[in-house]
Design a protein around this motif. Structure first.
Motif, PDB file in Angstrom:
ATOM      1  N   CYS A 107       2.231   1.772  -3.436  1.00  0.00           N
ATOM      2  CA  CYS A 107       1.195   2.253  -4.349  1.00  0.00           C
ATOM      3  C   CYS A 107       0.931   3.728  -4.104  1.00  0.00           C
ATOM      4  O   CYS A 107       0.787   4.510  -5.043  1.00  0.00           O
ATOM      5  N   VAL A 128      -6.365  -1.913  -5.541  1.00  0.00           N
ATOM      6  CA  VAL A 128      -5.568  -2.969  -4.933  1.00  0.00           C
ATOM      7  C   VAL A 128      -6.524  -3.903  -4.216  1.00  0.00           C
ATOM      8  O   VAL A 128      -7.315  -3.473  -3.387  1.00  0.00           O
ATOM      9  N   ALA A 179      -8.393   0.627  -2.229  1.00  0.00           N
ATOM     10  CA  ALA A 179      -7.953  -0.679  -1.758  1.00  0.00           C
ATOM     11  C   ALA A 179      -9.162  -1.443  -1.243  1.00  0.00           C
ATOM     12  O   ALA A 179      -9.993  -0.881  -0.537  1.00  0.00           O
ATOM     13  N   LEU A 237      -9.854   2.926   1.769  1.00  0.00           N
ATOM     14  CA  LEU A 237      -9.859   1.532   2.195  1.00  0.00           C
ATOM     15  C   LEU A 237     -11.303   1.080   2.245  1.00  0.00           C
ATOM     16  O   LEU A 237     -12.114   1.675   2.955  1.00  0.00           O
ATOM     17  N   LEU A 276       0.833  -1.202   0.000  1.00  0.00           N
ATOM     18  CA  LEU A 276       0.000   0.000   0.000  1.00  0.00           C
ATOM     19  C   LEU A 276       0.870   1.255   0.000  1.00  0.00           C
ATOM     20  O   LEU A 276       0.596   2.225  -0.716  1.00  0.00           O
TER      21      LEU A 276
END
Lengths: 452, 784
Positions: B537, B629, B547, B607, B534
């Motif tokens: 990224c 992701v 994500a 997230l 993370l």
């Protein structure tokens, strides 16, 4: 100083995009592997640089083909919009450099910042060479702050000296595009309206640390007609791209060191002037700018002060208006604020306004029948290879040697010649590049132009 | 444009896959069969679908109605906008389509104009309030009261006004049959129109359904038997039904027929029973005639339904089997008070069941058996309980319908439970999860077989189009839903540049494998590697990064661990962090801020959870999402008993292995999440799958074809650092200017391209024929 052409044309941004695209494609194939590396930037983590792959021997072991390819690439780079349109040849440019910690990244060798500085030095030289009556300043930004490295000035050495400053070497924090632009706005606001105002930013950071609303800054930029272009070293960032688009500048991303150099140097020719419809007729059409062409003072016995640097010098130029002495040209007279230039400077700036036309590329084998193919290049008189069909009938009767020769011609692949669309003279690729890069005038046109 | 059908497409250029899509669609319309089509997100599915079907509709004289079902309200609205644009374009191009009506229908909550009603935010309350104002007996009561000018209101303490919007609609519709001029109405248009004319938009839309050529609404109106009965039963057989974004159609089916009961519901329903019995008593004293009438009606119902049976065959109630409709309400619950007692017994029984402290799972048959042993309630009256309840409510002229929702839920529980012997399970769980100490008993009646819900729809309508961006693997759906499509196809994206880069990252820079497998998911090394990914990224990707985690629970634990490890602090340096929560309001605030951060250059990480709100229906186009992701594979919570029962059922009935289904389900969610990043061909984005298990062929092969095509061999087994360098290169090359000219003829087709394509096709077909002939002849020659 601006000239105006009645034939208005569309902004050439699209054409330029294409230009960049072409270059990008080439690099995709040849250089993509070379320019990148892993997160830590150790050279052994990179993919192989197979630079030798570009070079391919043809059947006779000659590298001519490959070299021709490389030259062709270079030529394509030079193809640009040659329409005569209004360009501001008096430019006021601020270069904004990101000196945040992101610039220490090693994905360009040795580091991003050193690549940038090297290119910048070249840029400054080239810039003043091509735009002698323009002015340049440098702003650096880090830790969320902007710092003016040099003020607007027309002297390349002023800037280059400053590039080794500690401010540039210390990399820390995040950049702030807003602070940097505000600083540029404050300074460019006061420049005369006949010059174009530009900001060229080089960024490596994907974020910007701004104190306020960036859209207000964008408004300010638009109001003051400042054009922002940016070369980014990592990726397309929305806000930067938008900023550039709204101010009619260019946004480009460098693939690798070479590509970076190319796209950075693209901002050397002055951009087309922003034609503002409203005030167009009043302000832009026939504006005259007063300029002085100072007389060179003969070497005096006693050194005298110059008004620009207060140095004692033996020679210099005298302002035709106030008779004060400046030590170099081009310059603004510090006493009466008259723009002082010499005529070669102006002449050198002119070629942007009336560029030499792009030459047509002619494939010898596919040339139309009505075209008379010249045997030699008009520029250097070196022979231009003749098309195969024309050679074959003469060589038919000859022995194996001849057939080998025809064979060789075929292996050479397509050969090109370049024709000036105006005077129809034909040139070899070397002359083509030389004419467009350095000469800026077509020798054929000059020779045939009528004496009037 | 296609075959013999002129299609007006509202854009100058068309993507090749859109063209193919329309061709296939046309074929399935011609042969009146179902089809299953997968087309990448952002390639203009909706518009190609609409433009073909509408051209089809208007070209052929027998007008087939189009019912377009989508998932969420914004999606419905988007489809309506698209339709509107299309119709305007058609108009501009000389196609004259008078009396074309297209409209959308959504819940009262979204359409209500009455200020007293729509101030409530919960859909259920709005519904109830609206019904209070519009139910015929209430209106009569109120009208009587106002004419008699007696404020003495003995029915209830609440003062209920008439809804002015409904009233004007009611009066005007008596005069004219078409209260709505033709055209296309989006939700807002409908509301504006309603505001201007003081018509109730909701009822207006419902009333207009028989007249409309195109109706766009949510799945539930088609699938949920309770609602479908009201709204959708009037469609004729040749109606074209489209399920867009249909990858979750099976879970919608499950939801439609599953009923959960807990103690609160039982409490509330016994309260309402008390009220009901009071009311029955009251009515009995005041007006026993009414109850008698009802009784008569129910007896007569027997005769009535047999007469109506012929019609029933055509307009079959989508959910209740035919044999049920043939029967009349059984005798023992025809009397009002008997029915009330009957319900009371049922609730007592359920309550007794709730006291048990262990998990029970049984089939409806055994449940009913047990029920009969204890309470002597037969299955047959149970089957009618929902119908009987609604009839009773009608007779008793009840107001305050919101008080009775619990009771009606119990009744529908009883009905469904007794109607279906197969495909359902009664599951009783005393604790919410295994660790809880305090009991919170829940009685689930879960639907195990999605085909029960879908089957009637597929049988009833001749053409059902199931389409989505992510339907792979395609053979799963027909098996699960028991449908037999004539065409099932997956289209790839024709691209001039590879504008998305899927890659599978299997290990961290330290070569430790990454996985969200249960055994290793809380291993610090794995968590750290996820964290590093993370960070990288966030460092490399500009603007927005989304994500996804497999579940809220896992996200919470991993974020907590990241916090301790300092991962969050490092991410924070590059980007802001936003988190999706189960609360919708909080999430929408987070989303708004996320978007702001993406726009002003700060950059942000969101997230979120696969299967959450963000993963479905929210687009992260352009700068809002440059990378997705996926941390781990979003498997369902396999310990859930409902899921287990479902899996077992699927294995037995549909011959789908548990593992296949789980993987299929996980991969379609993963694909759904990844599809969020790419909305259109000028967009570009990274898709990072961070789990060791993605590297296996069985996982990758379940991704949609258009994603699979872009997965290169080298990108299936990367470590973080290798992945990052690929990302960097991709982003740089994608940032190079991209112009339309190169696309023309490759991924954008003009009319000319299509014509040449058609010609080419014919030519190849012809040459093949010729080749076959020559082959045949050459084969003949030697033998001769």
């Amino acid at each position: 100083m601006s000239t105006r052409n009645p034939q208005k044309s569309k902004p050439d941004s699209k054409e330029d995009d294409m230009l960049i695209d072409i270059v990008g494609d080439d690099n995709d194939n040849n250089k993509m592997n070379a320019g990148d590396d892993g997160a830590n930037g150790y050279s052994w983590e990179e993919e192989y640089k197979r630079s030798w792959d570009i070079l391919e021997e043809d059947e006779d072991g000659s590298l001519k083909n490959s070299i021709a390819n490389i030259q062709n690439q270079k030529r394509r780079r030079l193809i640009r919009d040659t329409e005569t349109l209004q360009r501001g040849i008096i430019r006021h440019v601020y270069i904004v450099i990101d000196v945040s910690s992101n610039m220490a990244d090693r994905d360009m060798h040795p580091t991003r910042i050193s690549v940038v500085l090297k290119a910048l030095e070249k840029f400054i030289h080239e810039f003043f060479d091509q735009n002698p009556i323009s002015q340049l300043g440098i702003i650096v930004t880090k830790d969320g702050l902007a710092d003016k490295l040099t003020n607007l000035s027309g002297n390349p050495m002023d800037h280059i000296k400053q590039l080794s400053d500690k401010k540039v070497k210390d990399l820390s924090g995040d950049p702030s595009i807003q602070n940097a632009l505000d600083m540029a706005i404050d300074s460019l606001k006061h420049t005369p309206t006949h010059g174009s105002r530009e900001v060229i930013a080089i960024f490596g950071s994907l974020t910007t640390c701004d104190p306020g609303d960036i859209s207000k800054t964008t408004e300010q930029l638009k109001k003051n007609k400042i054009r922002v272009s940016m070369v980014h070293l990592a990726a397309e960032v929305f806000i930067f791209k938008q900023l550039c688009m709204q101010t009619k500048g260019h946004f480009s991303v460098a693939l690798n060191e070479d590509h970076f150099g190319d796209i950075f140097l693209e901002s050397i020719p002055p951009p087309p002037a922003v034609v503002d419809e409203k005030i167009n007729s009043l302000q832009n059409s026939n504006m005259l700018v007063m300029m002085g062409f100072p007389k060179r003072l003969k070497d005096s016995v006693v050194p005298t002060h110059c008004v620009c640097h207060h140095n004692l010098t033996f020679n210099g130029y005298q302002c035709p208006q106030c008779k004060s002495k400046v030590c170099s040209l081009p310059n603004n007279c510090d006493v009466c604020a008259l723009a002082l230039v010499s005529s070669p400077h102006l002449a050198r700036s002119y070629h942007h306004l009336f560029p030499c036309p792009n030459f047509e590329q002619i494939d010898d084998s596919k040339a139309p029948n009505n075209l008379v193919l010249a045997e030699t290049c008009y520029g250097c008189l070196s022979p231009l290879s003749l098309p195969v069909q024309k050679e074959q009938p003469t060589k038919n009767k000859e022995t194996s040697k001849g057939s080998k020769q025809t064979h060789m011609v075929q292996v050479m692949g397509p050969t090109y010649r370049y024709k000036c669309p105006k005077c129809q003279k034909q040139f070899c690729i070397e002359c083509d590049i030389f004419i467009h890069e350095n000469l800026h005038n077509c020798p054929g046109c000059c020779a045939t132009a009528n004496p009037q | 444009m296609i075959d013999d059908l002129p299609v007006i497409f509202p854009y100058d250029y068309i993507y090749p896959e859109q063209y193919e899509y329309m061709c296939d669609l046309k074929r399935s319309l011609d042969c009146k069969g179902h089809c299953l089509l997968e087309m990448p997100s952002g390639t203009g599915k909706t518009v190609s679908l609409l433009s073909l079907i509408i051209s089809y509709q208007l070209h052929y004289p027998e007008t087939r109605k189009l019912v377009y079902c989508s998932r969420t309200v914004p999606e419905i609205d988007k489809a309506l906008m698209e339709l509107k644009r299309l119709m305007e374009y058609r108009q501009a191009h000389g196609a004259n389509d008078p009396s074309f009506i297209g409209l959308g229908l959504t819940s009262r909550k979204n359409l209500c104009l009455n200020p007293d009603v729509n101030k409530h935010r919960e859909g259920r309350i709005v519904d109830a309030k609206c019904r209070d104002r519009t139910a015929s007996w209430n209106r009569r009561n109120i009208l009587e009261q106002t004419t008699a000018a007696t404020p003495n209101n003995d029915d209830d303490g609440d003062e209920i006004e008439l809804c002015p919007f409904y009233e004007t609609l009611e009066t005007s519709s008596k005069e004219t049959s078409m209260p709505l001029p033709s055209g296309v109405y989006t939700m807002d248009d409908l509301k504006d129109f309603g505001q201007k004319m003081t018509y109730c938009p909701y009822y207006l839309a419902r009333r207009m359904i028989p007249f409309a050529n195109v109706i766009i609404y949510s799945y539930h109106y088609m699938l949920d038997p309770k609602v479908a009965d009201l709204v959708s039963k009037e469609f004729s057989k040749d109606t074209i039904v489209v399920f867009d974004e249909a990858h979750n159609i099976d879970s919608t089916c499950f939801e439609a027929l599953s009923v959960d009961l807990n103690t609160n519901v039982l409490e509330a329903s016994s309260r309402s029973i008390k009220k009901l019995s009071q009311r029955v008593e009251q009515i009995k004293q005041e007006d026993s005639q009414k109850l008698k009438d009802e009784y008569e009606k129910l007896v007569e119902g027997l005769r009535m339904t047999t007469e109506a049976r012929d019609e029933d065959l055509i307009l079959a109630n989508p959910i209740l089997p035919d044999d049920l409709l043939k029967e009349a309400v059984p005798g023992n619950i025809r009397q009002a008070q008997h029915f009330v007692q009957f319900l009371n017994r049922l609730i007592e029984y359920l309550r007794a069941r709730m006291r048990v402290r262990h998990v029970v799972a049984e089939t409806p048959t055994s449940f009913l058996h047990h029920l009969r042993e204890i309470t002597y309630i037969d299955a047959k009256p149970l089957r009618f309980s929902a119908e009987r309840l609604s009839s009773l409510v009608r007779t008793l002229e009840l107001t305050d319908l919101e008080d009775y929702w619990a009771l009606s839920r119990v009744a529908s529980f009883a009905t469904i439970c007794s109607t279906y012997e197969k495909g359902f399970m009664v599951l009783f769980e005393p604790y919410e999860n295994d660790t809880d100490k305090s009991p919170n008993p829940i009685l689930h009646l879960t639907c195990l077989d999605p085909s029960i819900v879908v089957q009637p729809v597929f049988n009833r309508f001749s053409t059902v189009v199931v389409t989505s961006g992510t339907l792979s693997p395609l053979d799963m759906y027909p098996r699960m839903l028991k449908i037999y499509p004539v065409i099932q196809k997956s289209y790839t994206m024709s691209l001039t540049r590879s504008c998305f880069l899927p890659m599978v990252i299997t290990r961290g820079s330290d070569q430790v494998a990454m996985s969200s497998k249960f055994e290793v998911r809380s291993d610090p090394a794995v968590v750290r590697n996820f964290g590093n990914l993370l960070i990288e990224c966030a460092r490399v990707v500009p603007d927005g990064v989304v994500a996804f985690f497999p579940s809220y629970l896992y996200m919470e634990s991993i974020v907590a661990m990241w916090n301790e490890m300092g991962v969050l602090r490092d991410v924070w340096k590059h980007k802001l962090i936003f988190v999706e929560t189960p609360d919708a309001a909080e999430t929408s605030v987070a989303l708004a801020n996320y978007r702001a951060a993406c726009c002003n250059g700060r950059g942000a990480v969101l997230l979120s959870v696969a299967r959450g709100k963000v993963s479905e229906g929210i687009d992260f186009d352009h700068n809002y999402g440059r990378a997705v992701v996926m941390f781990g594979i979003p498997y369902q919570y396999t310990e859930s008993r409902i899921l287990r029962a479902r899996l077992e059922y699927l294995r037995e009935e549909c011959e789908i292995r548990e593992n296949d289904f789980l993987t299929f389900d996980a991969m379609r969610h993963a694909a759904q999440c990844m599809g969020r990043v790419l909305r259109g061909k000028t967009d570009y984005g990274l898709m990072v799958l961070a789990d060791k298990r993605y590297g296996r062929a069985d996982k990758l092969s379940k991704l949609p074809k258009w994603i699979q095509n872009c997965v290169s061999e080298t990108a299936t087994n990367l470590s973080t650092d290798m992945g990052v360098s690929m990302m960097k290169r991709f982003l740089k090359s994608m940032a190079q200017p991209f112009d339309q000219i190169g696309q023309l003829g490759v991924s954008l087709w003009s009319l000319k391209d299509i014509e040449t394509h058609q010609k080419g096709k014919n030519a190849t077909a012809a040459t093949q024929k010729v080749a076959a002939n020559t082959n045949g002849s050459s084969a003949v020659v030697p033998s001769g």
